[in-house]
Write a protein that holds these residues in place. Structure first.
Motif, mmCIF file in Angstrom:
data_model
loop_
_atom_site.group_PDB
_atom_site.id
_atom_site.type_symbol
_atom_site.label_atom_id
_atom_site.label_comp_id
_atom_site.label_asym_id
_atom_site.label_seq_id
_atom_site.Cartn_x
_atom_site.Cartn_y
_atom_site.Cartn_z
ATOM 1 N N GLY A 19 0.801 -1.219 0.000
ATOM 2 C CA GLY A 19 0.000 0.000 0.000
ATOM 3 C C GLY A 19 0.831 1.266 0.000
ATOM 4 N N SER A 20 1.846 1.313 0.848
ATOM 5 C CA SER A 20 2.672 2.525 0.932
ATOM 6 C C SER A 20 3.440 2.762 -0.362
ATOM 7 C CB SER A 20 3.639 2.433 2.116
ATOM 8 O OG SER A 20 2.920 2.505 3.330
ATOM 9 N N THR A 21 3.919 1.689 -0.991
ATOM 10 C CA THR A 21 4.642 1.844 -2.260
ATOM 11 C C THR A 21 3.688 2.329 -3.347
ATOM 12 O OG1 THR A 21 6.157 0.073 -1.616
ATOM 13 C CG2 THR A 21 6.131 0.672 -3.931
ATOM 14 N N THR A 22 2.474 1.768 -3.395
ATOM 15 C CA THR A 22 1.480 2.228 -4.373
ATOM 16 C C THR A 22 1.190 3.706 -4.162
ATOM 17 O OG1 THR A 22 0.444 0.023 -4.298
ATOM 18 C CG2 THR A 22 -0.794 1.765 -5.382
ATOM 19 N N ALA A 23 0.972 4.096 -2.904
ATOM 20 C CA ALA A 23 0.659 5.488 -2.580
ATOM 21 C C ALA A 23 1.809 6.411 -2.978
ATOM 22 C CB ALA A 23 0.354 5.618 -1.089
ATOM 23 N N ALA A 24 3.047 5.967 -2.738
ATOM 24 C CA ALA A 24 4.217 6.783 -3.091
ATOM 25 C C ALA A 24 4.281 7.024 -4.593
ATOM 26 C CB ALA A 24 5.495 6.098 -2.605
ATOM 27 N N ALA A 115 5.713 4.164 4.735
ATOM 28 C CA ALA A 115 4.510 5.004 4.854
ATOM 29 C C ALA A 115 4.903 6.483 4.912
ATOM 30 C CB ALA A 115 3.707 4.613 6.088
ATOM 31 N N GLN A 116 5.932 6.798 5.685
ATOM 32 C CA GLN A 116 6.370 8.197 5.802
ATOM 33 C C GLN A 116 6.968 8.711 4.488
ATOM 34 O OE1 GLN A 116 5.331 10.028 8.190
ATOM 35 N NE2 GLN A 116 4.533 8.232 9.259
ATOM 36 N N HIS A 117 7.583 7.801 3.737
ATOM 37 C CA HIS A 117 8.106 8.169 2.416
ATOM 38 C C HIS A 117 6.948 8.582 1.500
ATOM 39 C CE1 HIS A 117 11.061 8.241 -0.812
ATOM 40 N NE2 HIS A 117 10.244 7.518 -1.559
ATOM 41 N N ALA A 118 5.854 7.815 1.555
ATOM 42 C CA ALA A 118 4.665 8.153 0.751
ATOM 43 C C ALA A 118 4.101 9.511 1.178
ATOM 44 C CB ALA A 118 3.608 7.057 0.891
ATOM 45 N N VAL A 119 4.058 9.742 2.479
ATOM 46 C CA VAL A 119 3.566 11.025 3.005
ATOM 47 C C VAL A 119 4.461 12.173 2.517
ATOM 48 C CG1 VAL A 119 3.260 12.388 5.127
ATOM 49 C CG2 VAL A 119 2.423 10.026 5.022
ATOM 50 N N GLY A 120 5.761 11.949 2.538
ATOM 51 C CA GLY A 120 6.711 12.970 2.079
ATOM 52 C C GLY A 120 6.508 13.334 0.618
ATOM 53 N N LEU A 121 5.980 12.375 -0.159
ATOM 54 C CA LEU A 121 5.730 12.633 -1.583
ATOM 55 C C LEU A 121 4.350 13.252 -1.825
ATOM 56 C CD1 LEU A 121 7.290 9.346 -2.983
ATOM 57 C CD2 LEU A 121 8.130 11.660 -3.419
ATOM 58 N N GLY A 122 3.524 13.310 -0.749
ATOM 59 C CA GLY A 122 2.231 13.979 -0.895
ATOM 60 C C GLY A 122 1.001 13.152 -0.571
ATOM 61 N N ALA A 123 1.178 11.884 -0.221
ATOM 62 C CA ALA A 123 0.020 11.061 0.140
ATOM 63 C C ALA A 123 -0.484 11.457 1.528
ATOM 64 C CB ALA A 123 0.391 9.576 0.130
ATOM 65 N N GLU A 124 -1.794 11.311 1.739
ATOM 66 C CA GLU A 124 -2.366 11.565 3.066
ATOM 67 C C GLU A 124 -2.514 10.224 3.787
ATOM 68 O OE1 GLU A 124 -6.401 13.154 5.330
ATOM 69 O OE2 GLU A 124 -6.463 12.729 3.183
ATOM 70 N N LEU A 125 -1.864 10.065 4.927
ATOM 71 C CA LEU A 125 -1.945 8.832 5.713
ATOM 72 C C LEU A 125 -2.942 9.021 6.848
ATOM 73 C CD1 LEU A 125 -0.864 6.009 6.656
ATOM 74 C CD2 LEU A 125 0.923 7.254 7.905
ATOM 75 N N VAL A 126 -3.914 8.105 6.919
ATOM 76 C CA VAL A 126 -4.872 8.120 8.029
ATOM 77 C C VAL A 126 -4.681 6.823 8.808
ATOM 78 C CG1 VAL A 126 -7.292 8.317 8.721
ATOM 79 C CG2 VAL A 126 -6.512 9.405 6.595
ATOM 80 N N GLN A 127 -4.202 6.937 10.054
ATOM 81 C CA GLN A 127 -3.994 5.754 10.890
ATOM 82 C C GLN A 127 -5.253 5.486 11.718
ATOM 83 O OE1 GLN A 127 0.058 5.399 12.599
ATOM 84 N NE2 GLN A 127 0.454 7.421 11.733
#
Length: 422
Positions: A19-24, A115-127
């Motif tokens: 999921g995180s790789t897809t989001a990134a 997950a944080q890498h994806a966030v750094g690229l602009g994805a919104e993470l909701v835990q």
């Protein structure tokens, strides 16, 4: 009444490696992405502290620093025990298509980093967003969003199911498991050990359920990954091609196997750190189709674990890249059009082209080693032959150059191309 929690171009359910790789990648393509994770980081996962060069390549492609200064422990190959006392050392090959080193990192840290890498690229993470069901368009039956346990609704025209082996979202959309594909079970724990600082991953191809050569040989393998912090990740995977699958107490089997390892290695109860945890390994594309009605399956939800060696992270990350490219293409063509659907159908086509033949060979392989007689013959007569072992290890790890490789690469690539897709 559900609360609308937001709209995005794409919703990704599950913030594991898939999921995180897809989001990134989606964020890199300029799309708005909501990444929903049911738990909170850092969190434990059962498998995957040890990464082969195939997974390392995907990290490099994502732009992640894999240096030792960045907290990674490197390894240079695989140490294989089976058939004789001395192990066989398989160095990661020098190839154009892959780096020549693997990595080790605890999953709790690894998943958070992705997950944080994806966030750094602009994805919104909701835990803490535990997705319970899809939101469907009444007329078309397409997925247009998801609802969480706490009643929030997230909407997007496309949804990626990266929710692991539970595959809850795929099942709720009627995408069911295929029983003609192999399944595995893995259990692992950590031990304090002097062998923690190892520059090889360790694999045990003979898994005895008692004293070696005097008990039952199980179809599966054991592993030891030195973590570099005073502990090793030690575990085993067993395949459903075994007669005892499902009736075996895997935690007890792990203990019986380790009781026959040298005392000085420290793999005994008094040195154990934490509990023994287990998980299912869905293999060989055991859930299909990988795209339909606005839903794409990536990673364990689509059965993307390799039947050859139980590796799932590398293939989840590769599939994530393919899925993101197909989604970006579909967006450019206009979601809802026939042209966009053609782009999305390109995702399962690419998966079959890249991995289908290899997974078909893997499905045959696990049925062969499910027979203890064949397994004994393979380890007894195959292991002492260095060239044969080199070929087998390259096949198991799926490490070949796609173009102009050596004769081993050409043979493995030819077999994978000749096999019908899984």
């Amino acid at each position: 009444m559900a609360n609308a929690a937001g709209e995005a171009d794409v919703i990704v359910v599950g913030a594991g490696p898939a999921g995180s790789t897809t989001a990134a990648y989606l964020a890199q393509h300029g799309l708005s992405v909501t990444l929903l994770e049911k738990s909170h980081f850092p969190r434990e996962k059962v498998c995957g502290d040890g990464l082969t060069p195939r997974a390392t390549r995907q990290l490099i492609r994502l732009g992640i620093d894999t240096s030792e200064e960045a907290g990674w422990l490197r390894n240079k190959g695989l140490r294989v025990y089976a058939g004789r006392k001395e192990p066989f050392h398989f160095e990661w090959p020098d190839l154009r298509d892959f780096p020549n080193y693997g990595l080790v990192r605890p999953r709790s840290d690894f998943d958070n980093l992705l997950a944080q890498h994806a966030v750094g690229l602009g994805a919104e993470l909701v835990q803490g967003a535990n997705v319970t069901e899809p939101v469907l368009d009444e007329r078309s039956g397409r997925i247009v969003g998801v609802t969480t346990k706490t009643g929030e609704t997230y909407r997007a025209p496309l949804v990626v199911a990266a929710d692991g082996n539970s595959a809850r979202l795929a099942i709720s959309m009627g995408v069911n498991k295929r029983d003609d594909r192999p399944m595995g079970v893995a259990v692992r724990t950590y031990y304090k050990t002097p062998r923690h600082d190892d520059d090889y991953l360790e694999s045990w191809l003979e898994l005895w359920d008692g004293e070696p050569d005097k008990s039952t040989l199980m179809p599966g393998y054991g592993w030891v990954f030195g973590m570099g912090d005073g502990t090793s990740n030690v575990g085993l995977g067993v395949l459903n091609t075994s007669k005892g699958f499902g009736k075996t107490d895997y935690r007890a089997l792990l203990k019986r196997w380790l009781d026959h390892t040298p005392e000085e290695w420290g793999f005994r109860d008094e040195n154990r750190v934490g509990t023994v945890q287990g998980a299912a390994l869905p293999m060989g594309f055991n859930r299909q189709p990988h795209y339909g009605r606005g839903l794409l399956l990536v990673g364990d939800s689509g059965g993307m674990v390799s039947p050859f060696n139980g590796e799932g992270i590398a293939y989840a990350m590769e599939a994530a890249e393919y899925a993101a490219a197909a989604i970006a293409d579909a967006h450019a063509r206009g979601i809802g059009t026939k042209e966009a659907e053609r782009a999305l159908q390109g995702y399962p086509v690419q998966l079959r082209a890249e991995l289908g033949g290899f997974y078909r060979l893997g499905n045959i392989f696990v049925h062969l080693i499910g027979n203890p007689t064949i397994m004994k013959l393979c380890t007894r007569y195959g292991l002492p032959r260095k060239t044969l072992m080199q070929l087998v290890m390259k096949l198991l790890a799926n490490l070949t150059d796609a173009h102009e490789g050596d004769w081993m690469d050409r043979l493995i690539n030819m077999l994978a191309k000749a096999a019908p897709s899984a």
